[in-house]
Design an enzyme around this catalytic site. Structure first.
Site, PDB file in Angstrom:
ATOM      1  N   ARG A  85       0.822  -1.208   0.000  1.00 41.44           N
ATOM      2  CA  ARG A  85       0.000   0.000   0.000  1.00 41.44           C
ATOM      3  C   ARG A  85       0.854   1.254   0.000  1.00 41.44           C
ATOM      4  O   ARG A  85       0.433   2.302  -0.492  1.00 41.44           O
ATOM      5  CB  ARG A  85      -0.923   0.003   1.214  1.00 41.44           C
ATOM      6  CG  ARG A  85      -2.058  -1.013   1.138  1.00 41.44           C
ATOM      7  CD  ARG A  85      -2.888  -1.011   2.400  1.00 41.44           C
ATOM      8  NE  ARG A  85      -2.101  -1.445   3.560  1.00 41.44           N
ATOM      9  CZ  ARG A  85      -2.574  -1.481   4.803  1.00 41.44           C
ATOM     10  NH1 ARG A  85      -3.812  -1.104   5.047  1.00 41.44           N
ATOM     11  NH2 ARG A  85      -1.808  -1.906   5.793  1.00 41.44           N
ATOM     12  N   LYS A 145       8.493 -15.507   8.614  1.00 44.32           N
ATOM     13  CA  LYS A 145       8.145 -16.065   9.918  1.00 44.32           C
ATOM     14  C   LYS A 145       7.356 -15.045  10.736  1.00 44.32           C
ATOM     15  O   LYS A 145       7.571 -13.834  10.569  1.00 44.32           O
ATOM     16  CB  LYS A 145       9.393 -16.544  10.661  1.00 44.32           C
ATOM     17  CG  LYS A 145      10.355 -15.429  11.069  1.00 44.32           C
ATOM     18  CD  LYS A 145       9.984 -14.791  12.399  1.00 44.32           C
ATOM     19  CE  LYS A 145      10.772 -13.552  12.672  1.00 44.32           C
ATOM     20  NZ  LYS A 145      10.317 -12.834  13.873  1.00 44.32           N
ATOM     21  N   ASP A 175       7.508 -12.541  18.643  1.00 42.33           N
ATOM     22  CA  ASP A 175       7.947 -12.246  17.276  1.00 42.33           C
ATOM     23  C   ASP A 175       9.450 -12.474  17.158  1.00 42.33           C
ATOM     24  O   ASP A 175       9.894 -13.193  16.251  1.00 42.33           O
ATOM     25  CB  ASP A 175       7.563 -10.818  16.892  1.00 42.33           C
ATOM     26  CG  ASP A 175       8.073 -10.433  15.517  1.00 42.33           C
ATOM     27  OD1 ASP A 175       7.373 -10.727  14.533  1.00 42.33           O
ATOM     28  OD2 ASP A 175       9.181  -9.851  15.426  1.00 42.33           O
TER      29      ASP A 175
END
Length: 306
Positions: free
Chosen positions: A37, A90, A168
């Site tokens: 975007r 990932k 994360d």
């Protein structure tokens, strides 16, 4: 040699820092399009809509998805339905069920799908695995502490459902652990620290079977710490720099002091999968995260702001 065209979807920090340099240096790949975007890559045709890309560029057989995990399923599913091989940053999805569904769809369509774990490609992971292969593990500990403001500046999605919070980066450590240990372990206890204004943890302390523990924290400023230590019946092993330097009994014996070899290795593996028409899906690191979120005791800590 003819290079395979690939589209990079999600042009953010990880794409610019790692994916684009790896693709530009690869003899296997041509970065033929981007979809984002906001972001783009100079000299590469750019799309802002994924459906438009799929319709207008049937000549690009491989899609590499680099956006956050929460929206990734819809993109991966659309790519597979359009006959494209898919490479997943990932973690491979927001949930295990999503990835199982994508794996089944890829198999049904005769396409390849790759759930990547870039830390497994760190320079010292393979020699560490080889050294541990015939050892008896007495204990192991992960210390994975970094600064979320440095690696995810202003990225509130990491603290939203599906963003995984400290897992994360922590899943990178778990991807190494599940690769190098000669026998699998399972989670038995977790303590998760949630900022009072956030939906995912900023720190975690984990206990596994086999005397294995882990300490994840996203609040460390200054020097970052990505270490795994293992005590065995034949000496001690340490993986430093996120798996890129191997020490045996305190002496460096393998690896390089750089993280820049990981993504080139991922794309070399993806090229092999495309050539052979196969997939590579290992969800062991993600299982540990799901177990931590299931078993974890929640502790509330100070509010966090970028």
């Amino acid at each position: 040699m003819t290079r395979t065209k690939v589209a990079l979807v999600g042009i953010g920090k990880i794409a610019i820092d790692q994916h684009v340099p790896a693709l530009n240096a690869s003899p296997d790949w041509e970065l033929a399009a981007t979809v984002s975007r906001k972001g783009s890559v100079p000299g590469v045709p750019a799309f802002t809509d994924f459906a438009t890309f799929l319709a207008e560029r049937p000549d690009v057989p491989v899609v590499s998805l680099c956006m956050p995990p929460a929206p990734r399923f819809d993109y991966a599913q659309a790519a597979l339905l359009a006959g494209r091989h898919v490479m997943l940053e990932k973690p491979p999805g927001a949930t295990l069920a999503e990835v199982h569904a994508l794996t089944a769809l890829a198999a049904a369509k005769g396409l390849g799908i790759y759930a990547t774990w870039h830390s497994r490609m760190a320079h010292a992971v393979a020699p560490a695995k080889a050294w541990l292969k015939d050892k008896t593990i007495k204990s192991a500990h992960i210390t994975w502490r970094e600064d979320v403001r440095k690696w995810h500046p202003g990225q509130d999605w990491v603290f939203e459902p599906g963003g995984m919070g400290v897992f994360d980066p922590g899943i990178n450590a778990l991807s190494i652990l599940t690769e190098v240990l000669p026998r699998p372990v399972h989670l038995t206890k977790a303590i998760l620290e949630f900022p009072s204004n956030r939906q995912t943890p900023i720190a975690a302390r984990l206990t596994f079977s086999g005397q294995v523990t882990a300490d994840f924290d996203w609040r460390q400023e200054g020097l970052q710490t990505w270490d795994i230590t293992v005590e065995t019946d034949s000496g001690s092993l340490a993986l430093r720099m996120g798996g890129n330097v191997l020490e045996i009994d305190g002496k460096a014996v393998a690896g390089e002091s750089t993280i820049m070899g990981e993504y080139p290795a991922l794309y070399a593996r993806m090229a092999e999968l495309v050539r052979t028409g196969t997939s590579d899906i290992d969800l062991a690191p993600m299982v540990h995260v799901a177990d931590a979120l299931t078993l974890g005791r929640r502790e509330v800590t100070d509010a966090f702001q970028f």
